[in-house]
Design an enzyme around this catalytic site. Structure first.
Site, mmCIF file in Angstrom:
data_model
loop_
_atom_site.group_PDB
_atom_site.id
_atom_site.type_symbol
_atom_site.label_atom_id
_atom_site.label_comp_id
_atom_site.label_asym_id
_atom_site.label_seq_id
_atom_site.Cartn_x
_atom_site.Cartn_y
_atom_site.Cartn_z
ATOM 1 N N ASP A 16 61.314 10.839 54.604
ATOM 2 C CA ASP A 16 62.555 10.603 53.867
ATOM 3 C C ASP A 16 62.318 10.403 52.375
ATOM 4 O O ASP A 16 62.952 11.060 51.537
ATOM 5 C CB ASP A 16 63.289 9.386 54.438
ATOM 6 C CG ASP A 16 63.909 9.678 55.803
ATOM 7 O OD1 ASP A 16 63.725 10.793 56.319
ATOM 8 O OD2 ASP A 16 64.578 8.775 56.345
ATOM 9 N N ARG A 96 63.845 -7.253 51.469
ATOM 10 C CA ARG A 96 64.556 -6.398 50.518
ATOM 11 C C ARG A 96 64.717 -7.013 49.128
ATOM 12 O O ARG A 96 64.605 -6.282 48.132
ATOM 13 C CB ARG A 96 65.922 -5.996 51.085
ATOM 14 C CG ARG A 96 65.860 -5.127 52.357
ATOM 15 C CD ARG A 96 64.640 -4.284 52.428
ATOM 16 N NE ARG A 96 64.618 -3.351 53.549
ATOM 17 C CZ ARG A 96 63.534 -3.022 54.196
ATOM 18 N NH1 ARG A 96 62.369 -3.588 53.870
ATOM 19 N NH2 ARG A 96 63.563 -2.137 55.168
ATOM 20 N N ASP A 125 70.548 -2.190 54.588
ATOM 21 C CA ASP A 125 69.591 -2.186 53.481
ATOM 22 C C ASP A 125 70.191 -1.663 52.182
ATOM 23 O O ASP A 125 69.857 -2.134 51.097
ATOM 24 C CB ASP A 125 68.352 -1.364 53.852
ATOM 25 C CG ASP A 125 67.369 -2.159 54.693
ATOM 26 O OD1 ASP A 125 67.511 -3.392 54.752
ATOM 27 O OD2 ASP A 125 66.467 -1.538 55.273
ATOM 28 N N SER A 177 62.991 4.033 64.624
ATOM 29 C CA SER A 177 62.946 3.666 63.217
ATOM 30 C C SER A 177 62.353 2.264 63.161
ATOM 31 O O SER A 177 62.901 1.332 63.766
ATOM 32 C CB SER A 177 64.355 3.670 62.623
ATOM 33 O OG SER A 177 64.343 3.125 61.321
#
Length: 399
Positions: A16, A96, A125, A177
């Protein structure tokens, strides 16, 4: 966004973000700087700088942020007793804001006009990255390709990679994932998308299946100072080293797996499996030590704010003024959470066996079932009478 000349991208080196790097260059006709943050994910980061540069980055930052992550993000959150929806120890959520902080720092250092991330338009996210950036520097723009481009699947990304000469091999051995760091490893996708399905054999990374855990328990001690762990088995360690050690110990005994359906901030429900071995052991130990060191009303006040604090972390408000203010209260409650806890790790459980503290509020002479000289049991009658005043008044009125 025609004024964007340089962008800093959160870069993992996978399919990605490799496609995103090239897509940003092609779409915005700008330069791209990358940031790869080592938060203890355990992946091989050797060569990722060269890969980013080969893919088209003009500069690639690869940073070991493990100590800062444990000290300034995991530990403060744990002092607050944070649990999202009563189960999730917020392993992805708390990573994050640190990544966002470094993106903003690098944007300033490199003269970037925007940050970029690979979060999808369905997830949490994207909110966390962008709210953190907004709090730290509202002048920076954000590029979120999954909300902008016409690529809609992994197949599309593979075709784009092939067409643009991007080296992005993909492993199909695990259908999930995953996100891993010092605090946890998460699994989403694959058979987990049906909440009735049992997690598959590949949904184990940090914990052994409890059936394979040792038949004999392991006893450990954890020392705390002002709410933070400082030593394991009498060996003082850095914050990151403590997390690594407790992950090893807890994972060996199958501690810390949670399989849950949660409520995402964007409005949908999502099923995930979380492995948080070290964090689960720490959570149990800290909570136990608080039992003898925290005043009752202070503890209950802090506990009443756990849901609110957890939502702030989960929803991306780490740098918001309300979280900062609440953290100050939380940290004040932890000033006497100092001492040691002895635990038994066994078959998926972290069982406290003993606790001690120089600030203990526990008084054996008050709690004893034997004869004492400090408590007059007859005093309880008046206490109960006063507590029952309103109930007796209510009871006389009938229905």
């Amino acid at each position: 966004m025609s004024d964007i000349k340089k962008v800093v991208l959160a870069y993992s080196g996978g399919l990605d973000t490799s496609v995103i790097l090239t897509w940003i260059k092609n779409t915005y006709n700008c330069e791209v700087v990358t940031l790869t943050a080592d938060l203890g994910q355990g992946e091989e980061l050797n060569g990722i700088e060269e890969k980013a540069l080969k893919t088209g980055a003009i500069k690639a930052y690869v940073e070991d942020l493990q100590e800062e992550f444990a000290r300034d993000f995991i530990f403060p959150m744990m002092r607050a007793g944070a649990l999202y929806e009563g189960r999730y120890l917020l392993g992805t959520s708390i990573a994050r804001p640190l990544i966002s902080k470094r993106l903003v720092d690098i944007a300033h250092a490199e003269g970037c006009q925007a940050i970029a991330h690979g979060a999808t338009g369905k997830g949490n996210d994207q909110v966390r990255f962008e709210l953190a950036a907004a709090a730290l520097d509202p002048s920076l723009k954000t590029i979120a390709p999954w909300r902008e481009w016409d690529l809609t699947s992994r197949t599309d990304c593979l075709e784009y990679a092939a067409a643009n000469g991007i080296d992005a091999p993909v492993s199909h051995s695990k259908p999930y994932s995953c996100d891993r760091n010092l605090l946890h490893c998460s699994f989403e996708g694959g058979e987990l998308e049906d909440p009735w399905n049992e997690p598959g054999e590949f949904s184990y990374a940090m914990c052994v299946p409890v059936e394979q855990a040792p038949d004999e328990g392991e006893i450990i001690t954890i020392d705390f100072e002002q709410g933070d762990p400082v030593a394991v088995n009498n060996e003082r360690m850095s914050p990151a080293a403590i997390m690594i050690k407790l992950n090893e110990l807890g994972g060996r005994h199958g501690i810390g797996r949670v399989d849950m359906v949660e409520n995402r901030f964007v409005g949908m429900k999502s099923r995930g499996v979380y492995e948080t071995p070290g964090g689960t052991v720490l959570f149990s130990a800290r909570r136990d030590l608080e039992g003898i060191t925290m005043d009752r009303e202070v503890m209950h006040l802090r506990d009443s704010l756990i849901v609110r604090y957890s939502e702030m972390v989960y929803n991306g408000f780490w740098f918001a003024p309300e979280r900062v203010a609440l953290q100050a209260l939380v940290d004040d409650t932890q000033k006497r959470v100092t001492g040691s806890v002895r635990l038994k790790l066994y078959k998926g459980q972290a069982i406290p066996l003993g606790r001690k503290s120089p600030y203990s509020l526990y008084r054996e002479e008050l709690a004893t079932f034997e004869t004492d000289q400090v408590y007059n049991q007859a005093d309880a009658a008046g206490f109960i009478t006063l507590q029952g005043l309103r109930l007796r008044g209510y009871g006389t009125k009938g229905e």
